[in-house]
Design an enzyme around this catalytic site. Sequence first.
Site, PDB file in Angstrom:
ATOM      1  N   GLY A 104      33.849  39.694  41.042  1.00 29.57           N
ATOM      2  CA  GLY A 104      35.051  39.319  41.411  1.00 29.57           C
ATOM      3  C   GLY A 104      36.159  40.516  41.953  1.00 29.57           C
ATOM      4  CB  ALA A 105      35.002  43.798  40.468  1.00 27.99           C
ATOM      5  NE  ARG A 115      41.972  39.756  45.774  1.00 27.29           N
ATOM      6  CZ  ARG A 115      42.169  39.208  47.135  1.00 27.29           C
ATOM      7  NH1 ARG A 115      41.884  39.936  48.066  1.00 27.29           N
ATOM      8  NH2 ARG A 115      42.558  37.976  47.374  1.00 27.29           N
ATOM      9  CG  ASP A 150      29.597  34.007  48.825  1.00 26.16           C
ATOM     10  OD1 ASP A 150      29.255  33.190  47.133  1.00 26.16           O
ATOM     11  OD2 ASP A 150      29.167  33.397  49.251  1.00 26.16           O
ATOM     12  CB  VAL A 151      29.228  33.411  42.901  1.00 19.22           C
ATOM     13  CG1 VAL A 151      30.170  35.253  41.950  1.00 19.22           C
ATOM     14  CG2 VAL A 151      31.094  33.582  42.970  1.00 19.22           C
ATOM     15  CE1 TYR A 163      42.181  28.916  39.854  1.00 14.19           C
ATOM     16  CE2 TYR A 163      43.352  27.927  38.613  1.00 14.19           C
ATOM     17  CZ  TYR A 163      43.226  28.967  38.640  1.00 14.19           C
ATOM     18  OH  TYR A 163      42.331  30.495  38.241  1.00 14.19           O
ATOM     19  CB  ALA A 164      42.853  21.639  37.143  1.00  3.60           C
ATOM     20  CB  ALA A 165      38.221  19.448  38.266  1.00  3.60           C
TER      21      ALA A 165
HETATM   22  N1  LIG Z   1      46.411  35.302  39.048  1.00  4.32           N
HETATM   23  C1  LIG Z   1      46.229  34.299  38.157  1.00  4.32           C
HETATM   24  O1  LIG Z   1      47.709  33.895  37.885  1.00  4.32           O
HETATM   25  C2  LIG Z   1      45.254  33.427  37.505  1.00  4.32           C
HETATM   26  C3  LIG Z   1      45.266  32.905  36.343  1.00  4.32           C
HETATM   27  C4  LIG Z   1      44.288  32.321  35.094  1.00  4.32           C
HETATM   28  C5  LIG Z   1      42.896  32.209  36.003  1.00  4.32           C
HETATM   29  N2  LIG Z   1      43.337  33.295  36.670  1.00  4.32           N
HETATM   30  C6  LIG Z   1      41.605  33.131  36.977  1.00  4.32           C
HETATM   31  O2  LIG Z   1      41.016  34.933  37.322  1.00  4.32           O
HETATM   32  C7  LIG Z   1      39.904  35.187  38.219  1.00  4.32           C
HETATM   33  C8  LIG Z   1      40.775  36.651  38.955  1.00  4.32           C
HETATM   34  O3  LIG Z   1      41.629  35.791  39.918  1.00  4.32           O
HETATM   35  P1  LIG Z   1      42.361  37.160  40.706  1.00  4.32           P
HETATM   36  O4  LIG Z   1      44.578  36.721  39.657  1.00  4.32           O
HETATM   37  O5  LIG Z   1      42.096  38.567  40.313  1.00  4.32           O
HETATM   38  O6  LIG Z   1      41.892  36.623  42.203  1.00  4.32           O
HETATM   39  P2  LIG Z   1      41.979  37.663  43.000  1.00  4.32           P
HETATM   40  O7  LIG Z   1      41.586  36.589  44.016  1.00  4.32           O
HETATM   41  O8  LIG Z   1      43.285  39.068  43.313  1.00  4.32           O
HETATM   42  O9  LIG Z   1      40.701  38.233  43.276  1.00  4.32           O
HETATM   43  C9  LIG Z   1      39.553  37.178  42.863  1.00  4.32           C
HETATM   44  C10 LIG Z   1      37.942  37.721  43.581  1.00  4.32           C
HETATM   45  O10 LIG Z   1      37.047  37.444  43.680  1.00  4.32           O
HETATM   46  C11 LIG Z   1      36.701  37.325  44.791  1.00  4.32           C
HETATM   47  N3  LIG Z   1      35.768  36.103  45.427  1.00  4.32           N
HETATM   48  C12 LIG Z   1      36.826  35.051  45.605  1.00  4.32           C
HETATM   49  N4  LIG Z   1      35.467  34.869  46.460  1.00  4.32           N
HETATM   50  C13 LIG Z   1      33.875  35.033  45.523  1.00  4.32           C
HETATM   51  C14 LIG Z   1      32.679  34.491  46.143  1.00  4.32           C
HETATM   52  N5  LIG Z   1      32.165  33.463  46.202  1.00  4.32           N
HETATM   53  N6  LIG Z   1      31.481  35.399  45.414  1.00  4.32           N
HETATM   54  C15 LIG Z   1      31.701  36.466  44.757  1.00  4.32           C
HETATM   55  N7  LIG Z   1      33.511  37.195  44.978  1.00  4.32           N
HETATM   56  C16 LIG Z   1      34.614  36.600  45.267  1.00  4.32           C
HETATM   57  C17 LIG Z   1      37.650  37.700  46.072  1.00  4.32           C
HETATM   58  O11 LIG Z   1      36.848  37.927  46.851  1.00  4.32           O
HETATM   59  C18 LIG Z   1      38.335  38.596  45.183  1.00  4.32           C
HETATM   60  O12 LIG Z   1      38.044  40.124  44.929  1.00  4.32           O
HETATM   61  C19 LIG Z   1      40.385  34.079  38.813  1.00  4.32           C
HETATM   62  O13 LIG Z   1      38.420  33.391  38.249  1.00  4.32           O
HETATM   63  C20 LIG Z   1      41.016  33.220  38.683  1.00  4.32           C
HETATM   64  O14 LIG Z   1      40.609  32.314  38.797  1.00  4.32           O
HETATM   65  C21 LIG Z   1      43.676  34.314  37.399  1.00  4.32           C
END
Ligand SMILES: NC(=O)c1ccc[n+]([C@@H]2O[C@H](COP(=O)([O-])OP(=O)(O)OC[C@H]3O[C@@H](n4cnc5c(N)ncnc54)[C@H](O)[C@@H]3O)[C@@H](O)[C@H]2O)c1
Length: 250
Positions: free
Chosen positions: A13-14, A16, A62-63, A156-158
């Site tokens: 998920g890198a 962005r 795709d994870v 999400y929580a689960a």
């Molecule tokens: N933003 C917040 O406030 C927050 C808070 C707590 C936890 N998180 C966690 O941090 C992590 C990153 O979140 P973010 O805010 O940067 O989200 P984001 O949506 O900006 O980025 C997530 C990335 O994951 C990729 N992704 C989605 N499905 C995928 C798949 N099947 N295979 C590969 N890549 C996939 C997307 O394409 C995207 O680039 C997540 O695990 C999220 O749950 C975020």
Amino acid sequence: MNRPHQRVALVTGAARGIGLEIAAELARSGMLVALADLGDSAAEAAQALQHSGFEVMSVTMDVTDEPSVAHAVATVTRRWAAPAVLVNNAGISRPAATLDTGLDDWNQVLAVNLTGPFLCSRACLPAMQDAGWGRVVMISSFNAKSAPVNGDNASYAASKAGLTGLIHNLAVEFGPSGITVNGIAPGIVDTALLRQAHTPERRAELVRRLPVGRFTTPAEIAATAAFLVSDGAASITGEIVNVNGGLYFD
Ligand SMILES: NC(=O)c1ccc[n+]([C@@H]2O[C@H](COP(=O)([O-])OP(=O)(O)OC[C@H]3O[C@@H](n4cnc5c(N)ncnc54)[C@H](O)[C@@H]3O)[C@@H](O)[C@H]2O)c1
């Protein structure tokens, strides 16, 4: 033993958000970093980092898809070496009241947020075991531990609470092989995911609840990840570190 500057890191998920910031931070620390994401979405981010002089690559992954994970890990391994560091960051959120949550959304959130880290860990752990050194970091969430902010995101929580069990089990299972497995529980981080989940009014209300008076930044999550994958963190395993501006304490 491999030296830090030669270590290969794989960040899911890198393309962005938090994942991109973690990838950049690990590259700055001298690692060879593979940015994994859907389609070719990580290519542009990888190019930008390459232009800044960092040794990074992008891979399609795709994870939720076992062959896709295997192919991406094999591509990285062929180019450099097997990942010694895995950051399971890819995550999605489908906020909805539980009674309005459809099975498709539930399954998709569990697939990305919980099955994904399982598949990626399973693909990377054997080589870490062979090397006798490895680091796995799971990006969890405050939702895994407590839901003081919303009661409208059960899937999400689960999924993130499930990650806690995976972290603890892997930490016990792979500790004897020199591998640590930890989580980071971000609080509220200002990214696309957050903007999709909450209105501007709701975001302003959330900021008012934070002792530090602002949202956490992706760079602060990245700095914590960089520490957890360092040699200095060798005795930290099975831990889930809050990086949440004081949203809650435990
Ligand atoms: N933003 C917040 O406030 C927050 C808070 C707590 C936890 N998180 C966690 O941090 C992590 C990153 O979140 P973010 O805010 O940067 O989200 P984001 O949506 O900006 O980025 C997530 C990335 O994951 C990729 N992704 C989605 N499905 C995928 C798949 N099947 N295979 C590969 N890549 C996939 C997307 O394409 C995207 O680039 C997540 O695990 C999220 O749950 C975020």
